[in-house]
Each structure stands twice: as C-alpha cells, then as structure tokens.
Motif scaffolding. Structure first.
Motif, PDB file in Angstrom:
ATOM      1  N   LEU A   1       0.828  -1.207   0.000  1.00 47.73           N
ATOM      2  CA  LEU A   1       0.000   0.000   0.000  1.00 47.73           C
ATOM      3  C   LEU A   1       0.861   1.255   0.000  1.00 47.73           C
ATOM      4  CD1 LEU A   1      -2.836  -1.066   2.452  1.00 47.73           C
ATOM      5  CD2 LEU A   1      -2.945  -0.822  -0.025  1.00 47.73           C
ATOM      6  N   SER A   2       1.958   1.242   0.769  1.00 47.77           N
ATOM      7  CA  SER A   2       2.817   2.427   0.765  1.00 47.77           C
ATOM      8  C   SER A   2       3.485   2.588  -0.597  1.00 47.77           C
ATOM      9  CB  SER A   2       3.864   2.346   1.872  1.00 47.77           C
ATOM     10  OG  SER A   2       4.723   1.259   1.655  1.00 47.77           O
TER      11      SER A   2
ATOM     12  N   ILE B   1       2.123   1.808  -3.446  1.00 45.79           N
ATOM     13  CA  ILE B   1       1.091   2.409  -4.291  1.00 45.79           C
ATOM     14  C   ILE B   1       0.997   3.900  -4.012  1.00 45.79           C
ATOM     15  CG2 ILE B   1      -1.384   2.473  -4.771  1.00 45.79           C
ATOM     16  CD1 ILE B   1      -1.485  -0.479  -4.239  1.00 45.79           C
ATOM     17  N   TYR B   2       0.987   4.246  -2.726  1.00 47.03           N
ATOM     18  CA  TYR B   2       0.862   5.656  -2.400  1.00 47.03           C
ATOM     19  C   TYR B   2       2.045   6.453  -2.933  1.00 47.03           C
ATOM     20  CZ  TYR B   2       0.277   9.971   0.104  1.00 47.03           C
ATOM     21  OH  TYR B   2       0.137  11.302   0.409  1.00 47.03           O
TER      22      TYR B   2
ATOM     23  N   LEU C   1       0.083   7.873  -5.970  1.00 45.91           N
ATOM     24  CA  LEU C   1      -0.943   8.768  -5.452  1.00 45.91           C
ATOM     25  C   LEU C   1      -0.401  10.024  -4.779  1.00 45.91           C
ATOM     26  CD1 LEU C   1      -3.234   6.085  -3.794  1.00 45.91           C
ATOM     27  CD2 LEU C   1      -3.615   7.237  -5.953  1.00 45.91           C
TER      28      LEU C   1
ATOM     29  N   SER D   1     -10.174   6.649 -15.326  1.00 44.75           N
ATOM     30  CA  SER D   1      -9.728   7.648 -14.361  1.00 44.75           C
ATOM     31  C   SER D   1      -8.351   7.246 -13.843  1.00 44.75           C
ATOM     32  CB  SER D   1     -10.720   7.705 -13.200  1.00 44.75           C
ATOM     33  OG  SER D   1     -10.671   6.484 -12.505  1.00 44.75           O
TER      34      SER D   1
ATOM     35  N   MET E   1      -7.437   6.638 -10.714  1.00 38.24           N
ATOM     36  CA  MET E   1      -7.557   5.526  -9.774  1.00 38.24           C
ATOM     37  C   MET E   1      -7.971   4.259 -10.496  1.00 38.24           C
ATOM     38  SD  MET E   1      -7.177   4.644  -6.691  1.00 38.24           S
ATOM     39  CE  MET E   1      -7.465   5.665  -5.279  1.00 38.24           C
ATOM     40  N   GLY E   2      -8.888   4.420 -11.447  1.00 40.34           N
ATOM     41  CA  GLY E   2      -9.333   3.234 -12.168  1.00 40.34           C
ATOM     42  C   GLY E   2      -8.193   2.598 -12.949  1.00 40.34           C
TER      43      GLY E   2
ATOM     44  N   LEU F   1      -6.036   0.690 -10.503  1.00 38.90           N
ATOM     45  CA  LEU F   1      -6.550  -0.565  -9.981  1.00 38.90           C
ATOM     46  C   LEU F   1      -6.714  -1.614 -11.066  1.00 38.90           C
ATOM     47  CD1 LEU F   1      -9.179   0.743  -7.441  1.00 38.90           C
ATOM     48  CD2 LEU F   1      -7.001  -0.345  -6.964  1.00 38.90           C
TER      49      LEU F   1
ATOM     50  N   MET G   1     -12.934  10.755  -8.009  1.00 44.59           N
ATOM     51  CA  MET G   1     -12.788   9.459  -7.318  1.00 44.59           C
ATOM     52  C   MET G   1     -14.051   9.128  -6.553  1.00 44.59           C
ATOM     53  SD  MET G   1      -9.073   8.906  -5.702  1.00 44.59           S
ATOM     54  CE  MET G   1      -8.660  10.489  -5.014  1.00 44.59           C
TER      55      MET G   1
ATOM     56  N   GLU H   1     -12.803   4.739  -3.587  1.00 48.38           N
ATOM     57  CA  GLU H   1     -11.441   5.032  -4.012  1.00 48.38           C
ATOM     58  C   GLU H   1     -10.776   6.026  -3.086  1.00 48.38           C
ATOM     59  OE1 GLU H   1     -12.163   6.248  -7.975  1.00 48.38           O
ATOM     60  OE2 GLU H   1     -12.153   4.210  -8.780  1.00 48.38           O
TER      61      GLU H   1
ATOM     62  N   PHE I   1      -9.594   4.162  -0.171  1.00 49.21           N
ATOM     63  CA  PHE I   1      -8.401   3.403  -0.519  1.00 49.21           C
ATOM     64  C   PHE I   1      -7.167   4.290  -0.497  1.00 49.21           C
ATOM     65  CE2 PHE I   1      -5.940   0.090  -2.169  1.00 49.21           C
ATOM     66  CZ  PHE I   1      -5.202   0.539  -3.242  1.00 49.21           C
ATOM     67  N   ALA I   2      -7.279   5.469  -1.070  1.00 47.94           N
ATOM     68  CA  ALA I   2      -6.133   6.378  -1.095  1.00 47.94           C
ATOM     69  C   ALA I   2      -5.724   6.759   0.321  1.00 47.94           C
ATOM     70  CB  ALA I   2      -6.469   7.623  -1.915  1.00 47.94           C
TER      71      ALA I   2
ATOM     72  N   VAL J   1      -6.168   4.996   3.005  1.00 51.07           N
ATOM     73  CA  VAL J   1      -5.530   3.825   3.618  1.00 51.07           C
ATOM     74  C   VAL J   1      -4.073   3.725   3.177  1.00 51.07           C
ATOM     75  CG1 VAL J   1      -5.477   1.311   3.583  1.00 51.07           C
ATOM     76  CG2 VAL J   1      -7.618   2.507   4.006  1.00 51.07           C
ATOM     77  N   CYS J   2      -3.830   3.973   1.902  1.00 49.38           N
ATOM     78  CA  CYS J   2      -2.453   3.912   1.404  1.00 49.38           C
ATOM     79  C   CYS J   2      -1.582   4.948   2.099  1.00 49.38           C
ATOM     80  CB  CYS J   2      -2.423   4.147  -0.106  1.00 49.38           C
ATOM     81  SG  CYS J   2      -3.068   2.773  -1.063  1.00 49.38           S
ATOM     82  N   LEU J   3      -2.132   6.132   2.295  1.00 50.42           N
ATOM     83  CA  LEU J   3      -1.366   7.171   2.989  1.00 50.42           C
ATOM     84  C   LEU J   3      -1.029   6.731   4.401  1.00 50.42           C
ATOM     85  CD1 LEU J   3      -0.222   9.975   3.343  1.00 50.42           C
ATOM     86  CD2 LEU J   3      -2.514  10.815   3.823  1.00 50.42           C
TER      87      LEU J   3
ATOM     88  N   ALA K   1      -0.802   3.765   5.485  1.00 53.00           N
ATOM     89  CA  ALA K   1       0.171   2.669   5.434  1.00 53.00           C
ATOM     90  C   ALA K   1       1.583   3.200   5.265  1.00 53.00           C
ATOM     91  CB  ALA K   1      -0.174   1.726   4.283  1.00 53.00           C
ATOM     92  N   THR K   2       1.730   4.346   4.654  1.00 55.03           N
ATOM     93  CA  THR K   2       3.058   4.902   4.462  1.00 55.03           C
ATOM     94  C   THR K   2       3.533   5.599   5.720  1.00 55.03           C
ATOM     95  OG1 THR K   2       2.350   5.354   2.208  1.00 55.03           O
ATOM     96  CG2 THR K   2       4.447   6.263   2.891  1.00 55.03           C
ATOM     97  N   VAL K   3       2.623   6.338   6.343  1.00 57.39           N
ATOM     98  CA  VAL K   3       3.024   7.178   7.457  1.00 57.39           C
ATOM     99  C   VAL K   3       3.221   6.389   8.746  1.00 57.39           C
ATOM    100  CG1 VAL K   3       2.243   9.048   8.939  1.00 57.39           C
ATOM    101  CG2 VAL K   3       2.018   9.245   6.464  1.00 57.39           C
TER     102      VAL K   3
END
Lengths: 279, 280
Positions: free
Chosen positions: A77-78, A80-81, A85, A173, A175-176, A179, B1, B5, B8-9, B11-13, B15-17
C-alpha cells in the motif's frame, strides 16, 4: 602510451577482484556442506530433525508469518501511495523516510522489541512472556516493510507508459487505471518484491535472538517464546561450542537449512521477475 | 474518485506514514532514556553506565569501519571495473565466463543472511587458528558481507559516466586502463563513495556474523570487562541478552551512540561528496 604487458597485469588484478565472490560462494557451500555431512555421520538425522529442525522451522515460520501480516500490506500500500498517489513534494519527504527504516541497525530493532514493545504489549496481554514471538515478529515486519515497498515502487514504475496512456485514452480515471491496469500488470514483480522481503524476514537474526526466545520449542502460539533457525545460530554460536563436537556440527546443519531456504526464495524471486508471460 | 477510491487512497497514505511514525516514536523513547545517561557520564558525574565497555566498543566499531572499508572498497571497485568494462580482447571468452559467474555469485551472495558468513569464517578460522588477529578477521568477514552491495553501487556509478567520454579517450589512443584511471574513476568516485556509505553503515551495524565469530575470537559475548575487542552492535546484544542484570540504560545509551555514529558517517560522506564533485 601504456604497453600491453602492463595492461595484462592490471587486467589480471581486476579479474582477481572479480573472482572473490565466486571463491566466497564456493567456500560457503563447501564449508556448510562438509560440516553438515560430518554432523549427520555423527548423529542420526531423524533425531536431529525432530529435536531441533522442526521446532526451529516452526519458529521461523511464526516469525515470518507475523512479519508478513504487517509488512506485505504496509509495503504494497505504501508503494502504491508513494509511486502513484502522493503529490511530488510529499513523496520527496516520505520516500527517503520510509527507506531509512531499513537502515536502522537490527540490534536497535531488537532493543525496541525487548525494552519498549513487549512491555507495552504486556499491558494489552498480561500473560505475555518477556521473550515472545509476537514482539519479534512485529519488529521484523517493520524492518522488512521498506524493502518490500521500495521494490514494489520500482515494479509499479516499470509498467509501460503506453498501457497507462491507453487506459486514459479509453476514458479511465487515474484511480481506475491504477486498480485495473497498473496493478494487475505489475503483479509478478510485486510478488517478487514480497518474496524478497520475506526472505529477508526469515534470515533476520538479531531481532529474534534478542526478543523471540532462547530454546527450540515446537509451538504455534503467538504469545509464547519460540526460536527460529537464525536465533539458534546466534544463541548456540555465541556460547562457543567446541569445534568438532555435536553442538558445533548442529549449528552448521541448521545453517545449511537456512542457506537452502533463502536460496530457494532467491530462485523464486528470480523466476517471478523473468520476462515470461507477463512483465 | 468514488468514495471507495478515496478511502483506498487514505488507507495507502496511512500505510506509508504509520511505520515511519512508529519508528520515530521508538527512537525518541530510546533517546529519552539513553541521552541523559550519556550526558551525565560525559560530564563526569557518577556514571550509571559501563563507560569503559562503551568506549572500547566505540573504538572497536571505528576500527572495524576503517578496516572493512580498506578491504571492501578496493575489492568491490576492482570487481566492478572488471565487470563493467568490455572485454579487453585476447582472452575474451574466459573473461566473459568469469564475468558471468562473478555476477551470478554476487546475486546469490546478496540474498544470504549475514550470519552464515560468520559461521563459515568461524570454521575456516578454527582450522587455521588465527585467534590473535581478531579485528582483521572480523573486518574480512564484514567486507565479504557488504561486497555485493559495494560492487552494485560502484557499477551503477561507473555506468553513469557518459560513454562519449570513454570513447573519446579511446579514440585519442588511451589504453583501457588509462581510460579507467584518467576518466572513469575520477568521475565516478564521488558516486561510488556515496553509495558505499550505505554498505559501510551496514557493516558497522550488523552484529550477527560477529556474534557467531565471537565465540572463538572476541573475548566473550558477556558484558566486556574493558579488555577484549568488541563493537557497538555486539555490545548492545550482550547487554540485552543479560537484561536482568540491569543493563537496559547501557543498552539505550549505546543505541544512541550507534545511531549518532551512523548519522555522522552518512552526513560526513554527503558533505564530502559536494567537495569531490569534479568540475566538468
């Protein structure tokens, strides 16, 4: 102008440098192999297997599993971020920050586990013993997260731009696209990143030697002490067994097992990153 | 989004922090314990610390760092040059084979846990009985541990030098070695050094191979009595191993010292790198 003789000499010197890894590999394989062979001639493999190998393997499995539960989601997840993102300014800070986690010495993680994490966990789980597999596993997970994350980021960034652009062109998009196009494409490389990280987790030594347990015990209970293969190596090796004795030999047998496991993981990761059916 | 979504974004943040925050918290907690004790000891108050053990560990760590660098850097850079340059001609086939095997072995060696190096050196050591040369053996072991990374970093640094420069030098009649000495190395050196620091940091913070070696070579893993050679990570391990004996403050203090040492090491190289930047 340099003469041909002088250059050959230098080339030989550099070639000698390049042969050091080869010599090292041969030495490692030979020493481990011979000592293990000698050990199995002295003691019975079945006894060793039951008394040591199985408990130690269960310890390794426990620690790696706990580490995986933490590191795989956080790592992916990190990744991906950070690669898809995050705004550039944020990523510029967070990416090295996450990498620094992998630069913290493992003895320091061991200190964290034993002196800081375990007492805190004991307030939640009062029966938690001082040495337990949960603390160690969680710290190993923290250690391994940046490893998985960095490689997964690389995997995501390697997805060809044409695929992303095609998806956008068809109306997808951000995000789309992420994924449905990027992630599935990078599947194998992300899997290789995970394998690499878990291989590091099962080879991790100091954290488990400090915080997980001192004796081989066959247990699948999260809150009990357990000793993985690496912990046995450190614990027994530190006690300086007499060379040639049974304990000394057992250390090498366990070392050989560890070698085999990490080697297999390495081969698996390489197979996953082979440009086969999917990138 | 969509809403999903967005979640999800977020959650990803998180997970990083979260990992970063947690480790920062743990470091702060350690510093809070270790730093006051260190300051008190340095100011000459009644030390709760085993300062003799700590200072001998610092000396040992620095010695190990220098020796390991002295072994690993020339070996690694030499190997990287050999692996990176085209075949010199002549015995091209044998050198190509060596290159292939060398690179393969480097990949395998990078994946092996460092403990095993200590184990193998222990056995070779016992056979040869070099008990007196403890620091050298430790440095050799750690140099082998970090060799794959040093080679990798050096190769990347060499590759970053534009080929046009290399080709220009060759066109002007330089031999391959002169190209290396006059063009490649001077340009790649700052990069090589910066990348090597990471590996050297690893050499200084990895305790596992040394603890395994320590059964024979170092004077015990038991809290050092100011005799005997030890390094910070091994000392920390020894104290943590015997936590009941009340060494947790010592452990905290040496963790602080170790972290500071690593910071200084990395910082110094980054500063040096600015100076070494060759004007092109």
């Amino acid at each position: 102008m340099a003469g041909p003789h002088r250059d050959t000499w230098i080339e030989r010197l550099l070639g000698a440098c390049a042969s050091v890894p080869v010599v090292t590999t041969i030495a490692i394989v030979t020493v481990l192999g011979m000592q293990t062979l000698g050990f199995f001639l002295q003691s019975r493999p079945a006894d060793f297997g039951q008394q040591y190998l199985l408990p130690l393997l269960s310890g390794t499995l426990l620690v790696t599993a706990i580490a995986a539960v933490l590191a795989v989601p956080l790592g992916i997840l990190s990744a991906i971020y950070l690669s898809e993102l995050a705004p550039r300014s944020v990523a510029r800070v967070l990416r090295p920050a996450l990498e620094l986690l992998g630069a913290v010495p493992t003895v320091v993680y061991g200190y964290f586990a034993l002196v800081l994490l375990t007492p805190w966990l004991q307030t939640l789980l009062p029966e938690l013993p001082e040495l337990n597999v949960l603390s160690a596993g969680l710290m190993v997970g923290l250690l391994v997260t940046p490893l998985i994350s960095t490689r997964a980021q690389h995997a995501l960034r390697s997805v060809p731009a044409q695929l992303r652009e095609a998806s956008h062109a068809l109306g997808g998009s951000h995000m789309g696209t992420l994924l449905r196009v990027v992630l599935p494409t990078a599947r194998r490389s992300i899997a290789a990143a995970v394998v690499h990280g878990l291989s590091r987790a099962l080879g991790e030594t100091m954290i488990v030697a400090i915080a997980a347990g001192r004796d081989p015990r066959l247990a699948l209970d999260l809150t009990s002490p357990a000793q993985p293969l690496t912990g046995y190596l450190v614990e027994t090796g530190a006690a300086a067994p007499t060379p040639g004795g049974l304990t000394y030999g057992s250390v090498f047998a366990v070392g050989a097992t560890l070698f085999a496991l990490t080697f297999a993981a390495h081969l698996l990761a390489r197979w996953l990153t082979k440009p086969g059916a999917a990138p | 989004m969509t809403r999903g979504e967005q979640v999800f974004a977020a959650v990803c943040l998180v997970a990083t922090v979260v990992p970063v925050a947690v480790v920062l918290l743990l470091i702060c907690a350690t510093v809070l314990v270790g730093l006051p004790a260190l300051v008190a000891a340095m100011a000459g108050g009644v030390p709760e610390l085993s300062t003799s053990a700590l200072s001998s560990a610092v000396v040992g760590t620095l010695g190990l760092l220098v020796l390991t660098a002295a072994i690993a850097l020339p070996l690694g850079i030499g190997a990287a040059i050999y692996l990176e340059l085209e075949p010199y001609g002549g015995r091209a086939e044998s050198s190509a084979r060596l290159r292939r095997w060398s690179q393969r072995c480097l990949d395998y060696l990078d994946a092996i846990p460092s403990v095993l190096y200590g184990l193998v050196m222990l056995e070779l050591l016992v056979r040869m009985l070099w008990a007196g040369r403890s620091l050298a053996i430790a440095a050799l072991t750690m140099a082998l541990v970090i060799l794959p990374r040093v080679v990798l970093g050096a190769r990347e640094a060499l590759r970053a030098v534009p080929t046009s420069l290399r080709e220009a030098a060759l066109a002007l009649g330089s031999s391959p070695w002169e190209v290396v000495r006059g063009v490649l190395l001077p340009m790649a050196l700052p990069n090589i050094l910066t990348r090597s620091v990471g590996s050297l940091s690893r050499a200084v913070s990895a305790a596992a191979p040394l603890v395994v070696l320590g059964g024979v070579v170092f004077v015990g893993v038991a809290p050092a009595q100011a005799d005997g050679l030890t390094v910070l990570p091994v000392q920390i391990f020894a104290w943590l191993h015997d936590l009941q004996a009340g060494f947790s403050v010592d452990a905290a203090a040496s963790v602080v010292v170790l972290l500071v040492t690593l910071l200084v090491l990395n910082g110094a190289v980054l500063a040096l790198r600015g100076r070494l930047r060759v004007q092109l």
